[in-house]
Design a protein around this motif. Structure first.
Motif, mmCIF file in Angstrom:
data_model
loop_
_atom_site.group_PDB
_atom_site.id
_atom_site.type_symbol
_atom_site.label_atom_id
_atom_site.label_comp_id
_atom_site.label_asym_id
_atom_site.label_seq_id
_atom_site.Cartn_x
_atom_site.Cartn_y
_atom_site.Cartn_z
ATOM 1 N N LEU A 124 -10.472 30.197 -10.084
ATOM 2 C CA LEU A 124 -9.512 29.834 -11.112
ATOM 3 C C LEU A 124 -9.205 30.765 -12.180
ATOM 4 C CD1 LEU A 124 -11.337 26.082 -11.383
ATOM 5 C CD2 LEU A 124 -8.885 26.671 -10.919
ATOM 6 N N LEU A 125 -10.098 31.695 -12.724
ATOM 7 C CA LEU A 125 -9.936 32.394 -13.775
ATOM 8 C C LEU A 125 -9.106 33.477 -13.330
ATOM 9 C CD1 LEU A 125 -13.565 32.888 -14.913
ATOM 10 C CD2 LEU A 125 -11.464 31.659 -16.251
ATOM 11 N N ALA A 126 -8.759 34.003 -11.886
ATOM 12 C CA ALA A 126 -7.887 34.739 -11.714
ATOM 13 C C ALA A 126 -6.524 34.524 -12.032
ATOM 14 C CB ALA A 126 -7.864 35.130 -10.144
ATOM 15 N N ASN A 127 -6.163 32.976 -12.138
ATOM 16 C CA ASN A 127 -4.668 32.617 -12.574
ATOM 17 C C ASN A 127 -4.454 32.985 -13.961
ATOM 18 O OD1 ASN A 127 -4.556 31.593 -10.002
ATOM 19 N ND2 ASN A 127 -5.365 29.913 -10.511
ATOM 20 N N SER A 128 -5.331 33.300 -14.843
ATOM 21 C CA SER A 128 -5.259 33.346 -16.268
ATOM 22 C C SER A 128 -4.809 34.748 -16.520
ATOM 23 C CB SER A 128 -6.719 32.988 -16.942
ATOM 24 O OG SER A 128 -7.573 34.036 -16.795
ATOM 25 N N ARG A 129 -4.954 35.702 -15.642
ATOM 26 C CA ARG A 129 -4.318 37.011 -15.534
ATOM 27 C C ARG A 129 -4.908 37.773 -16.973
ATOM 28 N NH1 ARG A 129 0.497 38.536 -13.215
ATOM 29 N NH2 ARG A 129 1.335 36.797 -12.012
ATOM 30 N N GLY A 130 -6.407 37.642 -17.116
ATOM 31 C CA GLY A 130 -7.105 38.222 -17.947
ATOM 32 C C GLY A 130 -7.173 37.545 -19.546
ATOM 33 N N GLY A 131 -6.066 36.444 -19.736
ATOM 34 C CA GLY A 131 -5.938 35.922 -20.856
ATOM 35 C C GLY A 131 -6.892 34.815 -21.219
ATOM 36 N N PRO B 91 -7.815 30.882 -20.414
ATOM 37 C CA PRO B 91 -7.597 29.894 -19.243
ATOM 38 C C PRO B 91 -6.499 28.942 -19.846
ATOM 39 C CG PRO B 91 -9.867 30.391 -19.294
ATOM 40 C CD PRO B 91 -9.371 30.987 -20.634
ATOM 41 N N ALA B 92 -5.820 28.418 -18.955
ATOM 42 C CA ALA B 92 -4.662 27.590 -19.552
ATOM 43 C C ALA B 92 -5.598 26.161 -19.336
ATOM 44 C CB ALA B 92 -3.707 27.287 -18.354
#
Length: 423
Positions: free
Chosen positions: A205-212, A214-215
């Motif tokens: 799941l955290l991979a989707n945040s691109r380091g920022g 989380p949505a």
């Protein structure tokens, strides 16, 4: 996958047996010598030469036997048949920790090429920063899948008693109990498996945040994962085992150890505080990312618990608890720690500041004072405050450090005089 601390530490330990098996010397070392008798004064150089020649002959005679044993061992360690390697190592009497290290290295080697394909390119120009791994969710997802495949293989090879390989000595068992509590071996394996599975799902799941950050939708999913993780572990353990495990391992215990480092709670205080602070952690998991709204909501929830905390600590210890945990005191607390002073010193400085600033406000608001008299009183108050803080922080060194890190208010007590020639 990021292994739990109690797995990660063991998996990185280099073992001498491992080096002996996989880095076979071309000429094995000589066998151990018998104790050498004390030299006599009458011993001649000829005697010494004869003894050296005999030792060399013995080494030469034993070399084929030693080489044959090592070659025989090497032929049994076929990296393509990891189950066979495990069986042979066990049958040969290798210690469990050595078996775990050897197999872990072989498994890592099997996955190495695929891991490198998912890493940064080797021809990255030196004048450009490498793209962080989290900037490519697809690659991050593939790495997580690879970690899961690797862990599944280790579970298959080690079986249900996988954790036994990391606790083959009393020292290792003591360290493990300190990290996660005194769980039975069968439940220890179950907890480790649950932690690994949920860690991989969270990383996905955290991979989707691109380091920022989380949505919001991902934060909700992460919070749900955390609840499900707790529920799965709760099904495996008894209530007492669960509480003991959570007090040793998890976000609440990690946060408490970090934030209460200067407070230095006793075991009784720690156990009394844990269930109170854990209720906030369950509402606002700190290990899943935060937003401005969740930080504010968490602080509001913590404020509602202060009465319960006072009840279990008492008034004096509660003040020290507040000093340790209030974010506004972080800089002062760190300074006191660097000066190797007790937390009471930080609380003392904070009390001096509150009192002095209140008195300074009264002086500034006193309309009966002439400007010169007001400045004189504020100057005397600043000197008084500096003297008290110096005494509290152990002398001039502590005072100077405080003035640089958080004590600028001392200088600001006295109004600045306008430069000569200026209105």
């Amino acid at each position: 996958m990021k292994l739990p601390a109690f797995l990660l530490g063991a998996s990185l330990v280099a073992n001498a047996i491992l080096l002996g098996v996989f880095f076979l010397p071309a000429h094995p070392a000589a066998p151990a010598r018998a104790p050498r008798p004390a030299s006599s004064a009458a011993e001649t150089s000829a005697d010494a030469a004869a003894r050296a020649a005999a030792a060399a002959k013995a080494r030469e005679a034993s070399a084929p036997i030693a080489n044959a044993a090592l070659v025989s061992a090497a032929t049994r360690l076929n990296p393509e048949d990891l189950a066979g390697v495990v069986a042979w190592l066990r049958a040969s009497g290798f210690p469990p920790r050595a078996v775990a290290n050897i197999i872990s290295r072989l498994v890592n080697k099997r996955f190495q090429e695929r891991q490198e394909e998912l890493s940064q390119p080797a021809d990255q120009p030196f004048w450009r920063n490498a793209d962080p791994a989290f900037n490519n969710p697809k690659l991050a997802s593939e790495r997580n899948k690879l970690r899961r495949e690797q862990m599944d293989l280790l579970k298959q090879l080690f079986g249900e008693n996988m954790m036994d390989y990391y606790t083959d000595s009393e020292e290792a068992r003591v360290m493990l109990r300190r990290q996660i509590g005194d769980l039975p071996p069968d439940k220890l394996n179950g907890v480790a498996s649950i932690e690994q599975d949920y860690s991989l799902m969270a990383q996905e799941l955290l991979a989707n945040s691109r380091g920022g950050p989380p949505a919001p939708a991902d934060l909700e999913k992460l919070a749900l994962l955390e609840k499900e993780r707790r529920a799965d572990i709760a099904k495996l353990l008894t209530p007492d085992e669960l509480l003991d495990f959570q007090m040793h391992y998890g976000p609440t215990s990690s946060r408490m150890r970090r934030e209460l480092a200067l407070f230095k709670p006793t075991e009784v205080e720690y156990r009394a505080l844990f269930p109170i602070l854990d209720t906030v952690e369950q509402q606002f998991p700190s290990n899943l990312g935060t937003t401005a709204d969740t930080v504010a909501a968490r602080r509001a929830a913590e404020e509602k618990l202060q009465g319960q905390i006072t009840a279990v600590l008492g008034a004096e210890r509660y003040e020290q608890f507040k000093q340790s945990t209030d974010p506004a005191n972080t800089q002062l607390n760190r300074l006191v720690a660097r000066l190797d002073l007790p937390l009471a010193a930080a609380a003392g400085v904070a009390a001096i500041r509150t009192e002095v600033q209140q008195r300074a406000t009264e002086i500034r608001q006193n309309q009966q004072l002439e400007p010169a008299a007001r400045t004189a009183e504020l100057t005397a108050l600043a000197a008084e405050a500096a003297g008290k803080i110096s005494q509290t922080l152990g002398g001039a060194r502590g005072l100077d450090a405080y003035k640089e890190y958080g004590g600028q208010w001392l200088t600001n007590l006295v109004p600045r005089q306008p430069a000569a020639g200026k209105n």
